[in-house]
Every structure is written in structure tokens, then in C-alpha cells.
Design a protein around this motif. Structure first.
Motif, PDB file in Angstrom:
ATOM      1  N   UNK A 140      43.512  12.962  83.135  1.00 20.18           N
ATOM      2  CA  UNK A 140      42.997  12.427  81.825  1.00 20.18           C
ATOM      3  C   UNK A 140      43.052  10.906  81.858  1.00 20.18           C
ATOM      4  N   UNK A 141      43.683  10.145  82.444  1.00 21.76           N
ATOM      5  CA  UNK A 141      43.719   8.748  82.426  1.00 21.76           C
ATOM      6  C   UNK A 141      42.540   8.170  83.483  1.00 21.76           C
ATOM      7  N   UNK A 142      42.128   9.138  84.193  1.00 22.07           N
ATOM      8  CA  UNK A 142      40.858   8.695  85.290  1.00 22.07           C
ATOM      9  C   UNK A 142      39.508   9.050  84.474  1.00 22.07           C
ATOM     10  N   UNK A 143      39.558   9.744  83.526  1.00 22.23           N
ATOM     11  CA  UNK A 143      38.416  10.372  83.054  1.00 22.23           C
ATOM     12  C   UNK A 143      37.220   9.216  82.749  1.00 22.23           C
ATOM     13  N   UNK A 144      35.928   9.663  83.175  1.00 20.51           N
ATOM     14  CA  UNK A 144      34.786   8.706  82.508  1.00 20.51           C
ATOM     15  C   UNK A 144      33.595   9.375  82.324  1.00 20.51           C
ATOM     16  N   UNK A 145      32.785   8.875  81.537  1.00 21.52           N
ATOM     17  CA  UNK A 145      31.500   9.668  81.516  1.00 21.52           C
ATOM     18  C   UNK A 145      30.535   8.654  80.874  1.00 21.52           C
ATOM     19  N   UNK A 146      29.278   9.143  80.897  1.00 19.56           N
ATOM     20  CA  UNK A 146      28.015   8.438  80.584  1.00 19.56           C
ATOM     21  C   UNK A 146      27.308   9.377  79.430  1.00 19.56           C
ATOM     22  N   UNK A 147      26.382   8.665  78.794  1.00 21.91           N
ATOM     23  CA  UNK A 147      25.803   9.397  77.802  1.00 21.91           C
ATOM     24  C   UNK A 147      24.635  10.017  78.582  1.00 21.91           C
ATOM     25  N   UNK A 148      24.231  11.256  78.192  1.00 24.47           N
ATOM     26  CA  UNK A 148      23.180  11.924  78.813  1.00 24.47           C
ATOM     27  C   UNK A 148      21.826  11.442  78.504  1.00 24.47           C
ATOM     28  N   UNK A 149      21.733  10.848  77.635  1.00 24.94           N
ATOM     29  CA  UNK A 149      20.357  10.333  76.988  1.00 24.94           C
ATOM     30  C   UNK A 149      20.303   8.949  77.160  1.00 24.94           C
ATOM     31  N   UNK A 150      21.142   8.108  78.058  1.00 27.08           N
ATOM     32  CA  UNK A 150      21.264   6.635  78.473  1.00 27.08           C
ATOM     33  C   UNK A 150      19.788   6.433  78.884  1.00 27.08           C
ATOM     34  N   UNK A 151      19.066   5.366  78.332  1.00 25.88           N
ATOM     35  CA  UNK A 151      17.918   4.941  78.706  1.00 25.88           C
ATOM     36  C   UNK A 151      17.873   4.225  80.184  1.00 25.88           C
ATOM     37  N   UNK A 152      18.673   3.623  80.597  1.00 24.49           N
ATOM     38  CA  UNK A 152      19.092   3.119  81.800  1.00 24.49           C
ATOM     39  C   UNK A 152      18.919   4.181  82.939  1.00 24.49           C
ATOM     40  N   UNK A 153      19.657   5.468  82.684  1.00 25.67           N
ATOM     41  CA  UNK A 153      19.454   6.618  83.506  1.00 25.67           C
ATOM     42  C   UNK A 153      18.143   7.313  83.898  1.00 25.67           C
ATOM     43  N   UNK A 154      17.461   7.294  82.413  1.00 26.64           N
ATOM     44  CA  UNK A 154      16.081   7.767  82.341  1.00 26.64           C
ATOM     45  C   UNK A 154      16.012   9.292  82.727  1.00 26.64           C
ATOM     46  N   UNK A 155      17.063   9.955  82.525  1.00 26.70           N
ATOM     47  CA  UNK A 155      16.904  11.538  83.001  1.00 26.70           C
ATOM     48  C   UNK A 155      15.908  12.338  81.954  1.00 26.70           C
TER      49      UNK A 155
END
Length: 187
Positions: A140-155
Motif C-alpha cells: 500500500x505505501x508504494x501504490x500510485x495511480x494516474x487519472x484515466x482522463x488526464x489530458x497529458x496522456x491523451x488516451x
């Protein structure tokens, strides 16, 4: 198993080589020797499974920071997903680039997600199951994440996201200073 290199270094799409007869088929889904032959030095210690009742369920973009980073081998066992990986290795020529793969119960493809990548999938059918091998215990202390709708990623997700956990909705944007923990290629 047939390995197809991704355009993101270290990631692979893997086709199963099914041996069929009147009963159905048999296929090897994981072989350490074959992974090692393709430069993947990994030992899996855990297997996880998720079930999503509804089409449009998104899980991710998840990663674990070093020293608890994970390599994953992802497979869809029922239904259909679009599986997305994002390179988080700051010194990689494909830093913050992503690749998308369609995994279905019928196509029997897998995705090898190296350490240093974020991972997510969107269900494209109801009653979808995903199974994956993991090289490190969840920390848990190493967990990270990014938003699925992040404009920088442009998915460009192929279908609308209709179900998302509060945790996944709350991940930071890249521009908000998301902490990846990866500096080099192949970490």
C-alpha cells in the motif's frame, strides 16, 4: 507462446499457441524460460483476478513505486477489455506514451506489463473477468495511480467510462506532480 514487441520498450503482446483437437484446446499461458529468452527477468509470486459486472468499468491507471514495482502478465478470461499501459520511466524515449491492446476471452492474447508502467483496463462487455500474474506483493505505501482522463496522456478510450472507483477518480494529473518513482529505462 508468440511474443510481439510493443512500441514501448520491454512490453509485449503475447499470443497463445493453442493445440486443438475434438475436445477443445490446450495452451501454455506462462513459461519463465520463454520470458527469459525475450529479456524478461521475472518471477511471479501472486495471481489476481477481477470481475466487472458492467460494460464501461474502468480499473486503473495503477502502478507500484520502487522498490515494490511490479511486472504483470494480463489475460482476459471472460468478456472483453481494452488494456492500456503507460511508460512511467522518466529517462525512457517513450516516457508518458501509452499503448492499447484488446484482450478477449476468444482471442487468448496477453499483455506483459513491465515494472515502471502504469496499467488500466476498460471493460467492453458485461460480466468480464481478468486474471493476472504479478511479480511483487501489493504494498500500500508504494501504490500510485494516474487519472484515466488526464489530458497529458491523451488516451482515447473506445467506450465511455460508466463505472470508476473513488480512488481511481482521485488520482492526480501528471501536471499536478504525480510521483512515479522511476528514473531509468528498465528499472
Amino acid at each position: 507462446m508468440k511474443f510481439h514487441a510493443s512500441r514501448l520498450p520491454g512490453a509485449f503482446s503475447i499470443e497463445l499457441e493453442a493445440r486443438s483437437d475434438q475436445r477443445g484446446f490446450f495452451a501454455r499461458t506462462m513459461c519463465l524460460d520463454e520470458l527469459h529468452q525475450h529479456g524478461v527477468d521475472v518471477s511471479f509470486i501472486q495471481q489476481n483476478m477481477s470481475y466487472s459486472a458492467s460494460k464501461g468499468t474502468l480499473r486503473g491507471l495503477h502502478y507500484q513505486k520502487p522498490p515494490a514495482g511490479e511486472t504483470k502478465l494480463i489475460r482476459c478470461t471472460a468478456g472483453v477489455v481494452v488494456d492500456v499501459i503507460v511508460d512511467l520511466r522518466r529517462n525512457s524515449p517513450t516516457f508518458l506514451q501509452h499503448e492499447m491492446f484488446e484482450l478477449t476471452a476468444d482471442n487468448h492474447r496477453q499483455v506483459l506489463v513491465p515494472e515502471g508502467f502504469a496499467h488500466a483496463f476498460l471493460t467492453l462487455a458485461d460480466n468480464t473477468e481478468v486474471s493476472y500474474l504479478v511479480s511483487a506483493a501489493y504494498t500500500p505505501s508504494a501504490e500510485g495511480g494516474l487519472r484515466y482522463d488526464d489530458p497529458r496522456l491523451a488516451i482515447q478510450w473506445p467506450d465511455p467510462v460508466t463505472s470508476l472507483s473513488e480512488k481511481d477518480a482521485g488520482w492526480p494529473l501528471v501536471e499536478e506532480g504525480a510521483d512515479f518513482g522511476y528514473d531509468g529505462v528498465g528499472e
